[in-house]
Scaffold this motif. Structure first.
Motif, PDB file in Angstrom:
ATOM      1  N   LEU A 324      55.219  36.094  -6.808  1.00  0.00           N
ATOM      2  CA  LEU A 324      56.115  35.067  -7.344  1.00  0.00           C
ATOM      3  C   LEU A 324      57.542  35.351  -6.924  1.00  0.00           C
ATOM      4  N   VAL A 325      58.279  34.286  -6.617  1.00  0.00           N
ATOM      5  CA  VAL A 325      59.718  34.354  -6.364  1.00  0.00           C
ATOM      6  C   VAL A 325      60.386  33.293  -7.225  1.00  0.00           C
ATOM      7  N   HIS A 326      61.355  33.713  -8.013  1.00  0.00           N
ATOM      8  CA  HIS A 326      62.041  32.797  -8.923  1.00  0.00           C
ATOM      9  C   HIS A 326      63.149  32.034  -8.189  1.00  0.00           C
ATOM     10  N   ARG A 327      63.557  30.935  -8.805  1.00  0.00           N
ATOM     11  CA  ARG A 327      64.677  30.102  -8.356  1.00  0.00           C
ATOM     12  C   ARG A 327      64.423  29.488  -6.974  1.00  0.00           C
ATOM     13  N   ILE A 328      63.250  28.925  -6.827  1.00  0.00           N
ATOM     14  CA  ILE A 328      62.911  28.152  -5.631  1.00  0.00           C
ATOM     15  C   ILE A 328      62.828  26.688  -6.034  1.00  0.00           C
ATOM     16  N   GLN A 329      63.658  25.871  -5.437  1.00  0.00           N
ATOM     17  CA  GLN A 329      63.710  24.456  -5.782  1.00  0.00           C
ATOM     18  C   GLN A 329      62.602  23.679  -5.062  1.00  0.00           C
ATOM     19  N   PRO A 330      62.216  22.507  -5.597  1.00  0.00           N
ATOM     20  CA  PRO A 330      61.070  21.781  -5.022  1.00  0.00           C
ATOM     21  C   PRO A 330      61.256  21.395  -3.566  1.00  0.00           C
ATOM     22  N   GLN A 331      62.487  21.036  -3.150  1.00  0.00           N
ATOM     23  CA  GLN A 331      62.699  20.664  -1.759  1.00  0.00           C
ATOM     24  C   GLN A 331      62.429  21.852  -0.840  1.00  0.00           C
ATOM     25  N   GLU A 332      62.903  23.028  -1.254  1.00  0.00           N
ATOM     26  CA  GLU A 332      62.669  24.228  -0.459  1.00  0.00           C
ATOM     27  C   GLU A 332      61.191  24.594  -0.446  1.00  0.00           C
ATOM     28  N   LEU A 333      60.548  24.434  -1.582  1.00  0.00           N
ATOM     29  CA  LEU A 333      59.123  24.741  -1.668  1.00  0.00           C
ATOM     30  C   LEU A 333      58.319  23.879  -0.698  1.00  0.00           C
ATOM     31  N   LEU A 334      58.615  22.594  -0.661  1.00  0.00           N
ATOM     32  CA  LEU A 334      57.897  21.695   0.236  1.00  0.00           C
ATOM     33  C   LEU A 334      58.179  22.023   1.703  1.00  0.00           C
ATOM     34  N   GLN A 335      59.375  22.520   1.990  1.00  0.00           N
ATOM     35  CA  GLN A 335      59.734  22.853   3.366  1.00  0.00           C
ATOM     36  C   GLN A 335      58.998  24.099   3.858  1.00  0.00           C
ATOM     37  N   ILE A 336      58.889  25.116   3.003  1.00  0.00           N
ATOM     38  CA  ILE A 336      58.319  26.386   3.461  1.00  0.00           C
ATOM     39  C   ILE A 336      56.795  26.416   3.377  1.00  0.00           C
ATOM     40  N   TRP A 337      56.206  25.536   2.556  1.00  0.00           N
ATOM     41  CA  TRP A 337      54.768  25.640   2.300  1.00  0.00           C
ATOM     42  C   TRP A 337      53.901  25.466   3.538  1.00  0.00           C
ATOM     43  N   PRO A 338      54.152  24.497   4.408  1.00  0.00           N
ATOM     44  CA  PRO A 338      53.299  24.384   5.609  1.00  0.00           C
ATOM     45  C   PRO A 338      53.307  25.659   6.444  1.00  0.00           C
ATOM     46  N   ASP A 339      54.474  26.291   6.583  1.00  0.00           N
ATOM     47  CA  ASP A 339      54.513  27.530   7.339  1.00  0.00           C
ATOM     48  C   ASP A 339      53.802  28.654   6.592  1.00  0.00           C
ATOM     49  N   PHE A 340      53.938  28.685   5.266  1.00  0.00           N
ATOM     50  CA  PHE A 340      53.272  29.730   4.489  1.00  0.00           C
ATOM     51  C   PHE A 340      51.768  29.662   4.659  1.00  0.00           C
ATOM     52  N   LEU A 341      51.212  28.464   4.735  1.00  0.00           N
ATOM     53  CA  LEU A 341      49.769  28.317   4.883  1.00  0.00           C
ATOM     54  C   LEU A 341      49.286  28.659   6.292  1.00  0.00           C
ATOM     55  N   ARG A 342      50.193  28.707   7.231  1.00  0.00           N
ATOM     56  CA  ARG A 342      49.802  28.949   8.615  1.00  0.00           C
ATOM     57  C   ARG A 342      49.347  30.396   8.786  1.00  0.00           C
ATOM     58  N   ALA A 343      48.195  30.582   9.407  1.00  0.00           N
ATOM     59  CA  ALA A 343      47.683  31.929   9.642  1.00  0.00           C
ATOM     60  C   ALA A 343      48.585  32.648  10.647  1.00  0.00           C
ATOM     61  N   ASN A 344      48.776  33.942  10.418  1.00  0.00           N
ATOM     62  CA  ASN A 344      49.621  34.736  11.307  1.00  0.00           C
ATOM     63  C   ASN A 344      49.061  36.142  11.387  1.00  0.00           C
ATOM     64  N   ILE A 345      48.415  36.435  12.486  1.00  0.00           N
ATOM     65  CA  ILE A 345      47.734  37.736  12.607  1.00  0.00           C
ATOM     66  C   ILE A 345      48.708  38.873  12.866  1.00  0.00           C
ATOM     67  N   THR A 346      49.992  38.563  13.077  1.00  0.00           N
ATOM     68  CA  THR A 346      50.948  39.642  13.346  1.00  0.00           C
ATOM     69  C   THR A 346      51.451  40.282  12.067  1.00  0.00           C
ATOM     70  N   CYS A 347      51.185  39.688  10.917  1.00  0.00           N
ATOM     71  CA  CYS A 347      51.684  40.263   9.663  1.00  0.00           C
ATOM     72  C   CYS A 347      50.933  41.559   9.326  1.00  0.00           C
TER      73      CYS A 347
END
Length: 347
Positions: A324-347
């Motif tokens: 969890l990360v606090h103080r994330i506004q809905p516009q920012e959440l919608l912006q980052i979510w597609p990238d968050f769901l993207r698989a990344n084998i380098t992590c």
């Protein structure tokens, strides 16, 4: 388009309601009396069937608000919008019940959560159920706002509305009524997650790394960002002011930070039971800590630095190792979510 229309109507209504609220507060400043805000007098039982109905009594307020540090609990505040069958289904009891604290006017925030971390199907093979817990809006334009809420609930079926004014100082009541709902309609849920609406949440990490569906269910489990030996704020006017007459001790018990904490279903039921005997205070996370102290239960430390109570700049790999990360506004959440769901084998 229908949602955008609702949001526009909300902005117009709330803009007008702001002036009404100012008048209400001025009126309160001019009078020393502090009458009760309860929808039903203490001599009457709250209605048990369809408390919304067609009656306008649900919007009959006294013109002054009660003292914000004097909460009435236990008290039969009714569920005005309810989904008693939310936890039923062929897959059995939910592994995780998410109680998301929100306000009546936060239509866009709820939509952002539904489209992101509030999606009940995000974690395969795990039953998750989500409810948005909210109270009643301010009396000015309350009927119009209520109609919008009922339309929203018909569309999504995920609102749990309780019959008291929705304010920051009533957050403890919202959490307790959420637990009451769980006790009545979802008592076999394995875990209950209380979470605020202004957060980023990683349900997969929470379920797989913290709760571990294949592991044992610990009956006294609660975790989150743990605060130890915190000192009450004694400065009047501070957001978290705690008067000595309400809490005389110089330290709070150990508690998990309010933006998000998760507990086992059995512990949630025990907290609700002991809460009937403790004076309710408006700091809901501290109040849960008081209940834990009464029960002799200590919070369990989570994986280090996984519940962040402050903002953090988005990073794909870092956020995959957080709950969890606090103080994330809905516009920012919608912006980052597609990238968050993207698989990344380098992590």
């Amino acid at each position: 388009m229908r949602l955008m229309g609702r949001q526009l109507i909300l902005k117009v209504l709330l803009g007008s309601a702001f002036m009404g609220l100012l008048m209400l507060l001025v009126n309160q400043q001019q009078s020393p009396c502090i009458p009760s805000l309860d929808l039903w007098p203490s001599s009457q039982k709250a209605p048990t069937e369809d408390p919304l109905g067609l009656s306008s009594r649900k919007f009959e307020w006294q013109t002054r608000t009660p003292h914000p540090l004097d909460l009435r609990y236990p008290y039969p505040y009714p569920f005005l919008i309810n989904h008693p069958d939310k936890c039923e289904g062929p897959r059995g009891a939910p592994f995780l019940l998410m109680l998301v604290m929100t306000r009546p006017q936060d239509v866009g925030i709820r939509q952002a959560i539904q489209q992101t971390w509030g999606n009940e199907t995000l974690v395969p093979d795990v039953v998750i159920r989500r409810l948005f817990v909210l109270g009643l809006s301010l009396p000015l334009f309350a009927q119009e706002l209520q109609a919008l809420l009922e339309e929203e609930d018909r569309e999504h079926g995920d609102l749990l509305q309780v019959g008291f004014l929705d304010t920051y100082h009533n957050l403890t009541l919202k959490v307790l009524k959420g637990l009451e709902w769980m006790a009545q309609y979802c008592p076999t849920a394995h875990y209950v997650f209380k979470v605020d609406s202004d957060v980023f949440l990683n349900p997969s990490y929470l379920v797989k790394q913290v709760l571990q569906p294949n592991g044992p269910l610990w009956p006294n489990f609660i975790t989150g960002r743990i605060y130890r030996k915190s000192v009450p704020f004694r400065i009047r006017g501070h957001k978290w002011y705690m008067p000595p007459e309400l809490y005389p001790q110089d330290r709070y018990p150990d508690y998990c930070g309010g933006p998000g904490y998760v507990m086992s279903g059995p512990l949630a039921l025990r907290i609700l039971t002991v809460a009937q005997r403790i004076k309710a205070i408006y700091l809901e996370d501290v109040f849960v800590g008081l209940c834990l102290k009464q029960l002799g239960v200590k919070p369990t430390p989570p994986p280090p630095n996984t519940f962040l109570m402050s903002r953090r700049k988005y990073d794909h790999c870092a956020f995959h190792r957080l709950v969890l990360v606090h103080r994330i506004q809905p516009q920012e959440l919608l912006q980052i979510w597609p990238d968050f769901l993207r698989a990344n084998i380098t992590c």
